[in-house]
Design an enzyme around this catalytic site. Structure first.
Site, PDB file in Angstrom:
ATOM      1  N   TYR A 135      -4.257  -0.278   9.722  1.00 46.75           N
ATOM      2  CA  TYR A 135      -4.001  -0.645   8.327  1.00 46.75           C
ATOM      3  C   TYR A 135      -2.552  -0.320   7.945  1.00 46.75           C
ATOM      4  O   TYR A 135      -1.823  -1.172   7.426  1.00 46.75           O
ATOM      5  CB  TYR A 135      -4.979   0.104   7.415  1.00 46.75           C
ATOM      6  CG  TYR A 135      -4.798  -0.204   5.946  1.00 46.75           C
ATOM      7  CD1 TYR A 135      -5.316  -1.372   5.395  1.00 46.75           C
ATOM      8  CD2 TYR A 135      -4.096   0.677   5.122  1.00 46.75           C
ATOM      9  CE1 TYR A 135      -5.141  -1.653   4.046  1.00 46.75           C
ATOM     10  CE2 TYR A 135      -3.920   0.400   3.775  1.00 46.75           C
ATOM     11  CZ  TYR A 135      -4.447  -0.765   3.240  1.00 46.75           C
ATOM     12  OH  TYR A 135      -4.269  -1.045   1.915  1.00 46.75           O
ATOM     13  N   SER A 183       0.848  -1.197   0.000  1.00 47.90           N
ATOM     14  CA  SER A 183       0.000   0.000   0.000  1.00 47.90           C
ATOM     15  C   SER A 183       0.879   1.241   0.000  1.00 47.90           C
ATOM     16  O   SER A 183       1.987   1.233   0.554  1.00 47.90           O
ATOM     17  CB  SER A 183      -0.886   0.009   1.241  1.00 47.90           C
ATOM     18  OG  SER A 183      -1.493   1.276   1.392  1.00 47.90           O
TER      19      SER A 183
END
Ligand code: ZN
Length: 667
Positions: free
Chosen positions: A564, A551
């Site tokens: 996250y 990510s």
């Protein structure tokens, strides 16, 4: 034999060719009659040419078409008088024959006509059907086969001794037909090869085929050679092997076997395993070493299965024997031949069952199906008094026949991941599904896993398996790996995509359970899968590859995404350490960092509109809010993930590549 002819369905056929298609498909639907491109059919029709003249045309199955799915375009229209003239020639080399067939078609784009076209032309019936029916080849491959055939059929059929398909067979059949046929003749048995039926109508020809094959089945029943007992006896070597499917050990043995086969073949292969009662029972027969080492049931199976299966796992010994077979029979061939790879396509092992090998999952599935029928044929012929295939030289001649080789070469250059196996997590939608597509498009066999049951029906094709799997369950992950290796023989590529992105929550308000859940899915599950996949990746013929969907939050975390961002950053470190540790095992691990991929399930139109509004942007501006002002799609990410597993990245491991349109906080 079940007669599938339905007069109502046939009544909707408006011309000879559509009737020909209808009953060809009926034959193709019954796998005990024809398998994968085997068999052929024809009809003789009258067409008008460009001058308005009537011409007799033989519509014969084109090579490469399956009877089950044949369409009008699958039949090659060849001028019948020319074929009949060719049949008068004393000799015609097969490449010349093919040239004559192709240059006398009335449709330039039609497929190459079946090599049995001249044979069809010489038979004086409108409809001609040809199959390699299991029951018929069982009888002709049994001791005393010819006498048994005459006993079954009397003078209802012409009996033709074995000759290799092609011009010589067409001539011999025409000759034998002229000598043996009478008004009572309804078919022709080609010893060690198959059977023809014929008639004035599609129905008559089809029903004669059903009748003739039914008589062979009745004969086998009458001689107690029909019902087969596939009781699985415990294997002497591995008493617990019947429950072996649940253990990792046989699956590692599978992956090792696949690696050995790929090494001998010179390219990666897909290997499917059948551990059903028939396969295990057959592989454990006391007489397996005798009955399986005779040869195939009908010669054209050789191009799929090779002449003999490998018994056990000694691939090197198989390869040595194959080279000897080539050296023995090649000097007797008409022209010089180049040896094919020496790797087996069928493996019979008392512990593993039946393993079928192919350059693709489709090829392996075809091999598995052919050999499932072969096991029936061998077992029944053995019960009838002994299985006797053709001499090795005859099989060699078909295996190394130029025309058969051409069929295999037709596919051209293999796809970049041909013979390789990939597993993708979170594969039911979004980036995961796009990864499945990108890998399938590159020729890999792919297993997709997801919590969403839609995963199982994503595709229905031999190179795809969808498994429902909760990645937070260690047991389910292990079981997914076993299913992968059962289906395709090993694992070459792992794409770690599954992850969750919970809604924004500041650190001071983040609940422990929420934090742990994100860590469990985004980090722990990937760690477990990597650890469990490692022994399989180590056995990948071209080296293992792991592509990790990271990510943008790894280099540039955002507020409200603590769990996250932390989980993806930890995954990133895990990947880097694995890259260091597994390099010696020839396993490459690379990460890609996407950002703002909106064509996934979570991003509905409404959510997009509200986020765009939040930043004072239009939806389009919001989607392209990056340095390049470009939209990043699931497909973009998936294509990069696939490329990272491919030759472009062959010398790269531990890399992190952004796929985000350029991010000013990262650059
Ligand atoms: Zn045939």
């Amino acid at each position: 034999m079940k007669n599938l002819f339905d007069p109502k369905a046939a009544a909707t056929c408006t011309d000879d060719l559509s009737l020909r298609i209808y009953t060809s498909r009926l034959l193709g639907r019954d796998k005990t009659l024809v398998l994968h491109g085997g068999g052929n059919t024809s009809v003789k029709a009258i067409d008008q040419n460009a001058f308005g003249e009537e011409e007799e045309i033989l519509y014969v199955k084109g090579s490469g078409w399956d009877l089950e799915k044949i369409e009008a375009g699958g039949f090659s229209p060849v001028r019948l008088p020319h074929l009949k003239r060719l049949a008068q020639l004393p000799a015609l080399a097969d490449p010349d024959m093919v040239n004559e067939l192709v240059t006398h078609m009335t449709r330039a784009a039609a497929p190459v006509p079946s090599v049995e076209a001249i044979l069809h032309a010489t038979l004086p019936y409108k409809f001609v059907d040809h199959t390699h029916a299991d029951a018929v080849v069982t009888v002709t491959n049994a001791v005393g086969g010819e006498a048994r055939i005459r006993e079954i059929y009397g003078d209802a059929v012409v009996v033709v001794p074995y000759v290799m398909p092609g011009f010589d067979l067409a001539r011999l059949c025409a000759e034998q037909f002229a000598q043996q046929a009478g008004p009572q003749t309804i078919g022709m048995v080609l010893l060690n090869h198959g059977i023809f039926s014929f008639g004035a109508t599609a129905r008559e020809s089809y029903e004669r085929m059903i009748d003739l094959v039914g008589r062979a089945e009745d004969y086998l029943k009458h001689h107690q050679a029909w019902d087969l007992n596939w009781t699985v006896t415990p294997s002497a070597a591995t008493p617990d092997a019947t429950t072996g499917a649940a253990e990792a050990r046989p699956n590692l043995a599978l992956a090792r076997l696949r690696q050995d086969i790929a090494t001998v073949a010179g390219f990666p292969v897909v290997m499917t395993r059948q551990a059903d009662a028939q396969s295990l029972s057959f592989a454990r027969r006391d007489d397996v070493a005798t009955i399986t080492q005779q040869g195939p049931a009908t010669p054209d199976h050789v191009i799929r299965t090779k002449r003999l299966p490998l018994l056990g796992r000694d691939v090197a010994a198989y390869a040595t024997a194959y080279r000897t077979y080539f050296a023995t029979h090649e000097p007797l061939a008409k022209e010089r031949k180049t040896m094919l790879d020496a790797a087996p396509r069928v493996v019979l092992d008392p512990e593993l069952g039946l393993c079928a090998v192919g350059r693709s999952a489709k090829d392996a599935a075809i091999v598995a199906e052919i050999y499932a029928h072969t096991m029936d044929i061998i077992a029944r012929a053995t019960a009838l008094g002994g299985y006797r295939a053709l001499p090795a030289q005859d099989i060699f001649d078909v295996e190394y026949w130029d025309l058969e080789q051409a069929k295999l070469k037709k596919g051209g250059k293999p796809a970049v991941f041909a013979g390789e196996v990939a597993l993708v997590t979170g594969a039911a939608s979004g980036i995961g599904k796009a990864c499945v597509d990108a890998l399938l498009a590159r020729g890999a066999a792919v297993v997709g896993i997801d919590l969403n049951p839609a995963i199982t029906s994503l595709y229905s094709r031999p190179d795809y398996r969808g498994l429902v799997c909760d990645v937070s369950s260690e047991e389910q992950l292990k079981s997914a790996l076993l299913s992968t290796t059962d289906a395709f023989g090993g694992l070459d590529m792992l794409v770690l995509n599954a992850g969750i992105f919970p809604g924004g929550c500041r650190v001071d308000a983040l609940k422990t359970d929420e934090w742990r859940k994100v860590m469990q899915i985004n980090l722990d599950a990937n760690f477990v899968l990597m650890r469990e996949a490692h022994p399989f990746l180590k056995l990948a013929p071209r080296g293992g590859r792991v592509a990790i969907i990271g990510s943008k939050n790894v280099p540039a975390p955002g507020p409200g995404a603590a769990a996250y961002s932390a989980s993806k950053a930890a995954l990133n470190q895990l990947a880097r350490v694995a890259a260091l540790e597994w390099g010696a095992d020839n396993i490459r691990i690379n990460s890609l960092h996407p950002n703002a991929v909106f064509d996934t399930g979570i991003w509905t139109e409404a959510v997009l509109a509200s986020r765009a509004k939040h930043y004072g942007l239009t939806v389009d501006e919001y989607k392209k809010n990056n340095v390049l002002k470009t939209e990043v799609t699931s497909r973009d990410v998936a294509e990069l993930a696939a490329e990272m597993c491919g030759p472009l990245f062959a010398k790269t491991t531990g890399a992190q590549v952004p796929v985000d349109g350029g991010n000013d906080r990262v650059i």
